[in-house]
Design a protein around this motif. Structure first.
Motif, PDB file in Angstrom:
ATOM      1  N   GLU A  87      -2.949  34.874  65.031  1.00  0.00           N
ATOM      2  CA  GLU A  87      -1.589  35.002  64.547  1.00  0.00           C
ATOM      3  C   GLU A  87      -1.583  35.703  63.183  1.00  0.00           C
ATOM      4  OE1 GLU A  87       1.208  31.499  63.734  1.00  0.00           O
ATOM      5  OE2 GLU A  87       0.728  31.417  65.853  1.00  0.00           O
ATOM      6  N   GLU A  88      -2.507  35.287  62.356  1.00  0.00           N
ATOM      7  CA  GLU A  88      -2.612  35.858  61.009  1.00  0.00           C
ATOM      8  C   GLU A  88      -2.912  37.357  61.098  1.00  0.00           C
ATOM      9  OE1 GLU A  88      -3.019  33.263  58.529  1.00  0.00           O
ATOM     10  OE2 GLU A  88      -3.291  34.489  56.759  1.00  0.00           O
ATOM     11  N   THR A  89      -3.850  37.716  61.985  1.00  0.00           N
ATOM     12  CA  THR A  89      -4.184  39.127  62.164  1.00  0.00           C
ATOM     13  C   THR A  89      -2.943  39.920  62.560  1.00  0.00           C
ATOM     14  OG1 THR A  89      -6.234  38.325  63.093  1.00  0.00           O
ATOM     15  CG2 THR A  89      -5.838  40.670  63.264  1.00  0.00           C
ATOM     16  N   ASP A  90      -2.204  39.338  63.509  1.00  0.00           N
ATOM     17  CA  ASP A  90      -0.999  40.001  63.981  1.00  0.00           C
ATOM     18  C   ASP A  90      -0.037  40.236  62.823  1.00  0.00           C
ATOM     19  OD1 ASP A  90       0.275  40.913  66.414  1.00  0.00           O
ATOM     20  OD2 ASP A  90       1.801  39.410  65.981  1.00  0.00           O
ATOM     21  N   ARG A  91       0.115  39.222  61.980  1.00  0.00           N
ATOM     22  CA  ARG A  91       1.061  39.334  60.864  1.00  0.00           C
ATOM     23  C   ARG A  91       0.599  40.384  59.848  1.00  0.00           C
ATOM     24  NH1 ARG A  91       2.272  33.868  58.383  1.00  0.00           N
ATOM     25  NH2 ARG A  91       0.888  34.523  56.733  1.00  0.00           N
ATOM     26  N   ILE A  92      -0.686  40.334  59.513  1.00  0.00           N
ATOM     27  CA  ILE A  92      -1.201  41.288  58.533  1.00  0.00           C
ATOM     28  C   ILE A  92      -1.093  42.710  59.083  1.00  0.00           C
ATOM     29  CG2 ILE A  92      -3.245  42.026  57.261  1.00  0.00           C
ATOM     30  CD1 ILE A  92      -4.084  39.052  57.263  1.00  0.00           C
ATOM     31  N   MET A  93      -1.423  42.859  60.378  1.00  0.00           N
ATOM     32  CA  MET A  93      -1.322  44.192  60.983  1.00  0.00           C
ATOM     33  C   MET A  93       0.087  44.740  60.858  1.00  0.00           C
ATOM     34  SD  MET A  93      -3.608  43.924  64.382  1.00  0.00           S
ATOM     35  CE  MET A  93      -3.382  45.454  65.218  1.00  0.00           C
ATOM     36  N   LYS A  94       1.060  43.869  61.171  1.00  0.00           N
ATOM     37  CA  LYS A  94       2.445  44.321  61.112  1.00  0.00           C
ATOM     38  C   LYS A  94       2.832  44.690  59.690  1.00  0.00           C
ATOM     39  CE  LYS A  94       4.382  42.292  65.181  1.00  0.00           C
ATOM     40  NZ  LYS A  94       4.707  41.011  65.789  1.00  0.00           N
ATOM     41  N   ALA A  95       2.382  43.875  58.735  1.00  0.00           N
ATOM     42  CA  ALA A  95       2.728  44.159  57.340  1.00  0.00           C
ATOM     43  C   ALA A  95       2.160  45.507  56.913  1.00  0.00           C
ATOM     44  CB  ALA A  95       2.197  43.048  56.441  1.00  0.00           C
ATOM     45  N   GLN A  96       0.908  45.789  57.315  1.00  0.00           N
ATOM     46  CA  GLN A  96       0.300  47.066  56.896  1.00  0.00           C
ATOM     47  C   GLN A  96       0.899  48.245  57.661  1.00  0.00           C
ATOM     48  OE1 GLN A  96      -0.838  46.343  54.300  1.00  0.00           O
ATOM     49  NE2 GLN A  96      -2.721  45.155  54.220  1.00  0.00           N
ATOM     50  N   ILE A  97       1.267  48.030  58.913  1.00  0.00           N
ATOM     51  CA  ILE A  97       1.941  49.103  59.652  1.00  0.00           C
ATOM     52  C   ILE A  97       3.255  49.430  58.970  1.00  0.00           C
ATOM     53  CG2 ILE A  97       3.092  49.704  61.824  1.00  0.00           C
ATOM     54  CD1 ILE A  97       0.977  48.043  63.265  1.00  0.00           C
ATOM     55  N   ALA A  98       3.957  48.372  58.515  1.00  0.00           N
ATOM     56  CA  ALA A  98       5.229  48.593  57.827  1.00  0.00           C
ATOM     57  C   ALA A  98       5.020  49.368  56.530  1.00  0.00           C
ATOM     58  CB  ALA A  98       5.908  47.258  57.541  1.00  0.00           C
ATOM     59  N   ARG A  99       3.807  49.282  55.967  1.00  0.00           N
ATOM     60  CA  ARG A  99       3.516  50.061  54.761  1.00  0.00           C
ATOM     61  C   ARG A  99       2.933  51.420  55.134  1.00  0.00           C
ATOM     62  NH1 ARG A  99      -0.158  46.455  51.051  1.00  0.00           N
ATOM     63  NH2 ARG A  99       0.298  47.942  49.409  1.00  0.00           N
ATOM     64  N   GLY A 100       3.038  51.778  56.380  1.00  0.00           N
ATOM     65  CA  GLY A 100       2.642  53.120  56.793  1.00  0.00           C
ATOM     66  C   GLY A 100       1.195  53.264  57.209  1.00  0.00           C
ATOM     67  N   ALA A 101       0.462  52.140  57.397  1.00  0.00           N
ATOM     68  CA  ALA A 101      -0.929  52.236  57.820  1.00  0.00           C
ATOM     69  C   ALA A 101      -0.997  52.848  59.218  1.00  0.00           C
ATOM     70  CB  ALA A 101      -1.571  50.851  57.830  1.00  0.00           C
ATOM     71  N   ASP A 102      -1.994  53.686  59.431  1.00  0.00           N
ATOM     72  CA  ASP A 102      -2.140  54.364  60.711  1.00  0.00           C
ATOM     73  C   ASP A 102      -3.265  53.692  61.490  1.00  0.00           C
ATOM     74  OD1 ASP A 102      -2.094  56.052  62.783  1.00  0.00           O
ATOM     75  OD2 ASP A 102      -2.952  57.768  61.733  1.00  0.00           O
ATOM     76  N   LEU A 103      -2.909  52.846  62.463  1.00  0.00           N
ATOM     77  CA  LEU A 103      -3.939  52.101  63.185  1.00  0.00           C
ATOM     78  C   LEU A 103      -4.253  52.728  64.531  1.00  0.00           C
ATOM     79  CD1 LEU A 103      -2.734  48.471  62.476  1.00  0.00           C
ATOM     80  CD2 LEU A 103      -4.479  49.764  61.305  1.00  0.00           C
ATOM     81  N   GLY A 104      -3.398  53.624  64.985  1.00  0.00           N
ATOM     82  CA  GLY A 104      -3.594  54.169  66.328  1.00  0.00           C
ATOM     83  C   GLY A 104      -4.246  55.546  66.343  1.00  0.00           C
ATOM     84  N   SER A 105      -4.842  55.956  65.211  1.00  0.00           N
ATOM     85  CA  SER A 105      -5.392  57.309  65.124  1.00  0.00           C
ATOM     86  C   SER A 105      -6.525  57.523  66.118  1.00  0.00           C
ATOM     87  CB  SER A 105      -5.892  57.561  63.713  1.00  0.00           C
ATOM     88  OG  SER A 105      -6.608  58.767  63.672  1.00  0.00           O
ATOM     89  N   LYS A 106      -6.657  58.750  66.610  1.00  0.00           N
ATOM     90  CA  LYS A 106      -7.723  59.042  67.573  1.00  0.00           C
ATOM     91  C   LYS A 106      -9.052  59.257  66.873  1.00  0.00           C
ATOM     92  CE  LYS A 106      -5.374  60.412  71.694  1.00  0.00           C
ATOM     93  NZ  LYS A 106      -4.101  61.072  71.615  1.00  0.00           N
ATOM     94  N   ASN A 107      -8.999  59.663  65.624  1.00  0.00           N
ATOM     95  CA  ASN A 107     -10.225  59.896  64.852  1.00  0.00           C
ATOM     96  C   ASN A 107     -10.891  58.559  64.525  1.00  0.00           C
ATOM     97  OD1 ASN A 107     -12.090  60.320  62.780  1.00  0.00           O
ATOM     98  ND2 ASN A 107     -10.950  62.083  61.999  1.00  0.00           N
ATOM     99  N   ILE A 108     -12.151  58.412  64.964  1.00  0.00           N
ATOM    100  CA  ILE A 108     -12.816  57.127  64.828  1.00  0.00           C
ATOM    101  C   ILE A 108     -12.995  56.724  63.364  1.00  0.00           C
ATOM    102  CG2 ILE A 108     -15.144  58.148  65.006  1.00  0.00           C
ATOM    103  CD1 ILE A 108     -14.701  55.001  66.808  1.00  0.00           C
ATOM    104  N   PHE A 109     -13.247  57.695  62.471  1.00  0.00           N
ATOM    105  CA  PHE A 109     -13.474  57.366  61.057  1.00  0.00           C
ATOM    106  C   PHE A 109     -12.182  56.863  60.413  1.00  0.00           C
ATOM    107  CE2 PHE A 109     -16.952  60.298  61.955  1.00  0.00           C
ATOM    108  CZ  PHE A 109     -18.009  59.494  61.557  1.00  0.00           C
ATOM    109  N   VAL A 110     -11.079  57.529  60.752  1.00  0.00           N
ATOM    110  CA  VAL A 110      -9.783  57.099  60.226  1.00  0.00           C
ATOM    111  C   VAL A 110      -9.477  55.681  60.714  1.00  0.00           C
ATOM    112  CG1 VAL A 110      -7.311  57.589  60.190  1.00  0.00           C
ATOM    113  CG2 VAL A 110      -8.944  59.473  60.154  1.00  0.00           C
TER     114      VAL A 110
END
Lengths: 281, 293
Positions: B172-195
């Motif tokens: 649950e915590e992971t889900d929340r943190i992920m959402k918070a960082q996505i809302a700050r514009g974090a790019d989690l779905g990038s195809k580039n493995i390093f990114v």
């Protein structure tokens, strides 16, 4: 920026036999520059609604429009939307991760594509805005107190310069002074033209600061209007487990004790004081 | 987004298998696994399959639910099958370049597939029908004899139950943190493995921080309630073996005995099956040639 929803619905576990509707057919318009308070009991769908507004959850049915554009449309630019809407989650201090405060606040602006110097400039501005002193900028976020960390996290969202700021229970776990500071920061931002959407279960906070209050119950909009209008429905509010502001109850007690006093439209402590003065003169 | 993992999950239902003593289920799973490795013989796999089907039917777990958890191992199964088909020596059927497909290879591949598949289904029944608390209680009780060798059995069981208890919280915590960082514009779905790997930092750091914070809080709370290890500690639910447990024990012994007897008695079966396959194929080829002619 105008935020509008139409028949917005969200179901959890939509593949199971009995899906729970966290948000159920909600429609409203939030014009630019408004200070809206969303109030509801635990489990009324507040947090889910917020995530729908920011596109973090996809609605099961219905639409969210930002300036007339559907944010879940295929060709809609998420980046543009994130620049428009900032969201501060519950206990945002737990999302800090960088080695220094300044770097952490830069995270958002950098994701928006700003260069290092520009990002730093907006970050410094945002940090000053929430009352973090310059000599603290190079500290690790973990060296700060809980309240300060929360302000840093809010700065991290403010640095992205959103037009609409959504805050989910920003005063939870703060002491009275911290609460007041937080709420007056919101007033200030609102005065500068930012739309503020404040989620809370504390009637007092919302009553004193919001210009409009929306009450949620079981995923539906239960009441929607100016604070005085909403708090006129005391009995209905009590039925769904909420309450009118304390000031109202104090005046009711005084009235029952025999003093002739008008109790309607009592929202803030200041209202109560002026009414007591009036009836005593 | 993290809700699709069914391997190692508990499935709530009312069944004989659910009610069995966890210690018996642990031993039973072990016996079943061992039985799969005793002999490499089709008839043993058939017996095991029959036994497994009966247990699944008794456990009232929907087959669909069980198979959903198998998606992750499809790749492993495929590699095993391919390996055995391609690299087993014996009577050759088809041959080109460096690839030789043999009768023995096909039979081996089928048997390996059966072994792995049943191994995973068998062990998943244990976790599907037993709550994590019962499982750790059972483990603690089974490993109690090791205390003589100063193995901290109780502490290990406590650690395991705490770890299991915190999985949903941390998810649950992971889900929340992920959402918070996505809302700050974090790019989690990038195809580039390093990114992508770099994008994990803003999620992992807060997650670890909160895990340590929770661990500290929990330790304090346990100490405040005078927890001081397993010495002299009583259980809220004491485990007793009942009639159904003894009957299951008997059935289990019977099953293991049947596997051993069949394995020894039909020792030559794999070779016979290969010969039969060869005969069958030759017969078919001759038959089709006859049809054409």
């Amino acid at each position: 920026m105008e935020l509008k929803t139409e028949n917005l619905t969200y179901e959890y576990e939509s593949n199971s036999a009995t899906p729970t509707r966290a948000v159920d057919g909600v429609s409203f318009v939030i014009p630019g520059g408004e200070f809206l308070g969303i109030v509801g009991h635990t489990g009324s769908g507040k947090t889910t609604l917020v995530q729908l507004l920011d596109g973090l959850l996809k609605p099961s049915a219905g639409t969210v429009y930002l300036d007339g554009e559907d944010i879940n449309a295929k060709n809609y630019s998420r980046k543009k939307m994130r620049a428009g809407i900032g969201i501060v989650f519950q206990y945002p201090e737990y999302q800090l991760f960088e080695s220094t405060i300044l770097k952490d606040v830069c995270f958002g602006p950098k994701n928006q594509g700003l260069k290092d110097e520009e990002a730093e400039k907006v970050a410094v501005e945002a940090l000053k805005r929430v009352g973090i002193k310059e000599e603290q900028f190079e500290l690790s976020p973990f060296e700060l107190s809980g309240g300060q960390r929360r302000r840093v996290a809010i700065a991290g969202v403010l640095a992205m310069q959103p037009k609409i700021l959504i805050l989910d229970e920003p005063t939870a776990g703060l002491d009275p002074a911290g609460r007041e500071e937080m709420l007056s920061l919101m007033d200030e931002l609102n005065r500068d033209g930012m739309t503020i959407i404040l989620i809370s279960h504390s009637m007092e906070d919302v009553a004193a600061h919001a210009s409009r209050i929306m009450v949620l119950d079981k995923g539906k909009v239960f009441l929607d209007g100016a604070p005085a209008e909403v708090f006129a429905h005391v009995e209905e509010l009590e039925n769904i487990g909420l309450a009118a502001p304390e000031a109202y109850y104090i005046l009711e007690e005084i009235r029952k004790a025999g003093l002739e006093i008008e109790t309607e439209n009592t929202v803030t402590v200041e209202d109560a004081v002026s009414k007591i003065k009036k009836s005593l003169c | 987004m993290l809700k699709d993992i069914t391997l190692g999950q508990y499935y709530r239902a009312e069944s004989v298998i659910h009610r069995l003593d966890p210690r018996l289920k642990l031993v039973g799973s072990l016996v079943f696994m061992v039985s799969l490795f005793l002999f490499n013989n089709p008839i043993c796999y058939l017996t095991a399959a029959v036994f497994l089907v009966i247990v699944i039917a008794l456990s009232k777990i929907p087959v669909k639910f069980m198979l959903r958890g198998m998606k992750g191992i499809v790749f492993l199964l495929l590699i095993t099958v391919l390996y055995h088909v391609l690299f087993t020596t014996g009577t050759v059927i088809v041959e080109f370049w460096i690839i030789h497909i043999t009768y023995e290879g096909i039979l081996n591949a089928l048997m390996m597939f059966a072994r792995l598949f049943m191994l995973i289904v068998g062990s998943s029944i244990l976790t599907l029908t037993t709550t994590p608390t019962k499982l750790t209680d059972g483990l603690e009780s089974l490993f109690k004899p090791l205390k003589i060798f100063r193995v901290p059995v109780h502490e290990m069981a406590m650690m395991m139950s705490i770890a299991l208890r915190f999985i949903p919280i941390l998810m649950e915590e992971t889900d929340r943190i992920m959402k918070a960082q996505i809302a700050r514009g974090a790019d989690l779905g990038s195809k580039n493995i390093f990114v992508r790997v770099k994008g994990l930092v803003p999620i992992l750091v807060p997650l670890f921080v909160s895990a340590f914070r929770r661990a500290g809080d929990l330790a304090l709370a346990m100490e405040a309630r005078c927890y001081n290890g397993g010495e002299g500690r009583t259980k809220m639910k004491v485990m007793h073996l009942r009639l159904r447990d003894f009957i299951s024990m008997y059935i289990l012994a019977l099953y293991l005995g049947a596997i051993i007897v069949l394995g020894i008695f039909f020792k030559g079966l794999p070779a016979i099956v290969c010969e039969d396959m060869q005969c069958g194929l030759e017969f078919l080829i001759a038959f089709f040639k006859g049809l054409k002619g």
